[in-house]
Design a protein around this motif. Sequence first.
Motif, PDB file in Angstrom:
ATOM      1  N   LEU A  24     -29.399  15.682  -4.158  1.00 38.53           N
ATOM      2  CA  LEU A  24     -29.409  15.352  -2.733  1.00 38.53           C
ATOM      3  C   LEU A  24     -28.321  14.336  -2.407  1.00 38.53           C
ATOM      4  CD1 LEU A  24     -30.578  15.638   0.053  1.00 38.53           C
ATOM      5  CD2 LEU A  24     -32.389  14.044  -0.563  1.00 38.53           C
ATOM      6  N   THR A  37     -35.769   9.403   3.367  1.00 40.31           N
ATOM      7  CA  THR A  37     -35.350  10.792   3.189  1.00 40.31           C
ATOM      8  C   THR A  37     -35.546  11.239   1.749  1.00 40.31           C
ATOM      9  OG1 THR A  37     -33.730  10.648   4.992  1.00 40.31           O
ATOM     10  CG2 THR A  37     -33.405  12.397   3.365  1.00 40.31           C
ATOM     11  N   GLU A  41     -38.017  14.177   0.394  1.00 37.69           N
ATOM     12  CA  GLU A  41     -37.554  15.288  -0.452  1.00 37.69           C
ATOM     13  C   GLU A  41     -38.413  15.425  -1.703  1.00 37.69           C
ATOM     14  OE1 GLU A  41     -35.613  18.239  -2.574  1.00 37.69           O
ATOM     15  OE2 GLU A  41     -35.571  17.788  -0.425  1.00 37.69           O
ATOM     16  N   VAL A 142     -35.805  18.799   2.345  1.00 35.58           N
ATOM     17  CA  VAL A 142     -34.451  18.362   2.697  1.00 35.58           C
ATOM     18  C   VAL A 142     -33.414  19.222   1.983  1.00 35.58           C
ATOM     19  CG1 VAL A 142     -32.863  16.419   2.830  1.00 35.58           C
ATOM     20  CG2 VAL A 142     -35.319  16.022   3.038  1.00 35.58           C
TER      21      VAL A 142
END
Length: 261
Positions: A24, A37, A41, A142
């Motif tokens: 990511l 975030t 995820e 995500v």
Amino acid sequence: MEFLTDDGASFAVNASKTSQVLALLLVRCPETVSVDTLISELWGERPPRSAVTTLQTYIYHARRMLSRELPGDQRGIVLTRSPGYGVQVAPDDIDVNLFEKAVRRGRDLLEKGDAEQGVSVLSEGLGLWRGPAFAGLVVGDVLGTHVAHLEELRIQAVGLRIAAERSLGRHLELVPELRALVKAHPLNELFHAHLIEVLYDSGRRAEALEAYQQLRQVLDRELGVEPTREMQRLQRAVLHGDDTRSHRFAAGVSGRAHAAA
């Protein structure tokens, strides 16, 4: 997903939570990815109470992973940056970026009428793929968005390259690839249109009509719908031996590549 080192070597991100974090960070480079975030995820809407501490552990392991794989001057690429973490990496060191760059350049070349070079650039970009996006990696919501984007871009790039190769008169050599594509993406009418036209242009009208019937059957079975009007017109043109069809016809059905393609 692969990370390319300065000396030309590469290593793939594998299937662990640590690699999920690193993937990511790389795909969002040069942005800073917030702690929230990253937690979303990794754990979705139900993170554990220890999520922040556990995330810090994954970041620590990501740095150790890079220290084993990369030369000394690249080991410190995972940075702590408020409100989360980021990576300090040149864009061309990430295969995802190289692919997206190749698609943009290939599309520009085709729009300028340079089909030969456009095919070459698109083929180079598509050659970076080794399977589905993030294959073997645990993917949350995500990263899942990035997967969907990359897979859609891949299909678009394949369609652009095939249309360009057809414009160069390459018909017979495309048949095996197109048969594989309609099998892998049975609801994508653009690939079916290319296959039907390539077969017809190669003097194989019966096979072209059979390819249309296969599309009709799969749409009826999976969605309970008929092929689009554009596809039906193509079928009638092939049936009646209409040689006035443009090689650009397949672009006319590109607006309906069904969601399950």
